[in-house]
Write an enzyme that holds these catalytic residues in place. Structure first.
Site, PDB file in Angstrom:
ATOM      1  CD  GLU A   1      -2.927  -0.683   2.536  1.00 17.43           C
ATOM      2  OE1 GLU A   1      -2.661   0.087   2.880  1.00 17.43           O
ATOM      3  OE2 GLU A   1      -3.479  -1.858   2.852  1.00 17.43           O
TER       4      GLU A   1
ATOM      5  CG  ASP B   1      -2.975   7.868   8.361  1.00 23.12           C
ATOM      6  OD1 ASP B   1      -2.704   6.645   8.242  1.00 23.12           O
ATOM      7  OD2 ASP B   1      -3.214   8.497   7.494  1.00 23.12           O
TER       8      ASP B   1
END
Length: 272
Positions: free
Chosen positions: A53, A64
């Site tokens: 990814e 995140d």
């Protein structure tokens, strides 16, 4: 050129045929710089990752945690552009032959142009996109472009997702389903959490797509735990941490990334 969703499907099927989970490794593009990121992602595959990814760094990444945010900041301050992200996808695929996805928030794709993004990603051999903040109800334009260009559309499900919602999300997706192991942001944790196994069970009841678990996995033992109930194990922050810890020692950072991939690859093969 058509994208590589078929290569992604084949990689996940191969892992299943070997009675193991697939290992999916994540790093943001442009970290520590564009070329260094390409080298690090190549090292992940050399170490044992089945799928890569490539993150598209964002100024406000809602999924995140601090480790990946730090890497994103480094990439953005280095002047990273979407063209660099797409080139990273292409170079990593060219060097390794592995399926390579782009993980991105929706706004950069929308601004770049949906059709243009899909076309450019497919042209370099990309396998698809993971779109954590794109609601299924607003995804038809992207899904049409992705299907046209042979790209997977991977949606994220969470422990809070009700069964009916899971069915709606998985019906619209392709490639695999990204199951967030817990409520929160990315980052390494002592425990992946029992909620992940329940989420995988509930998700599988709605789809034949592979279900890959991310958020929190950082060790071979955790990879083995997740591999005991999931089709794939996604690791990001732990790889980012290896690069951050190496600092200016590029060779050391690549060796650390390769070694971690090897440990995790052994973990997904032991299945708990």
């Amino acid at each position: 050129m058509s994208g590589n969703i078929s290569l992604l499907d084949a990689a996940l099927a191969r892992a299943k045929s070997e009675n193991r989970a697939a290992l999916v490794g994540y790093l943001p593009a442009g970290f520590p710089d564009v070329e260094g990121g390409i080298d690090a992602m190549t090292a992940m595959v050399e170490g044992g990752c089945d799928v890569v990814e490539v993150g598209l760094p964002h100024s406000d990444p809602v999924l995140d945690g601090p480790v990946i945010q730090t890497a994103d900041d480094i990439a953005l301050k280095g002047g990273l552009r979407i063209a660099d992200v797409i080139r990273t996808v292409g170079e990593v695929h060219r060097r390794t032959g592995a399926p390579v996805l782009c993980m991105t928030y929706w706004n950069p794709v929308d601004r770049y142009g949906v059709e243009r993004f899909a076309e450019d990603l497919a042209a370099v051999g990309g396998a698809g996109c993971i779109l954590p903040d794109l609601p299924v109800e607003e995804s038809s334009v992207w899904r049409t472009a992705a299907a046209k260009h042979g790209l997977a559309t991977v949606f994220v499900v969470a422990p809070s997702s009700l069964d009916a919602r899971l069915a709606t999300i998985t019906a619209a997706g392709s490639g695999f389903v990204y199951a967030a192991s817990l409520m929160g942001v990315t980052g390494t944790r002592e425990s992946v959490g029992a909620s992940a196994a329940d989420l995988v069970r509930r998700t599988r009841a709605t789809t034949d797509l592979p279900v890959c678990v991310g958020l929190g996995v950082s060790s071979a033992a955790q990879a083995a735990e997740v591999a005991s109930f999931a089709d794939g194990v996604i690791v990001g922050s732990a790889f980012v941490r290896r690069v951050l810890d190496a600092g200016a020692d590029r060779a050391g950072g690549l060796a650390a990334v390769r070694a971690l991939a090897g440990e995790l690859a052994a973990g997904v093969r032991s299945r708990g």
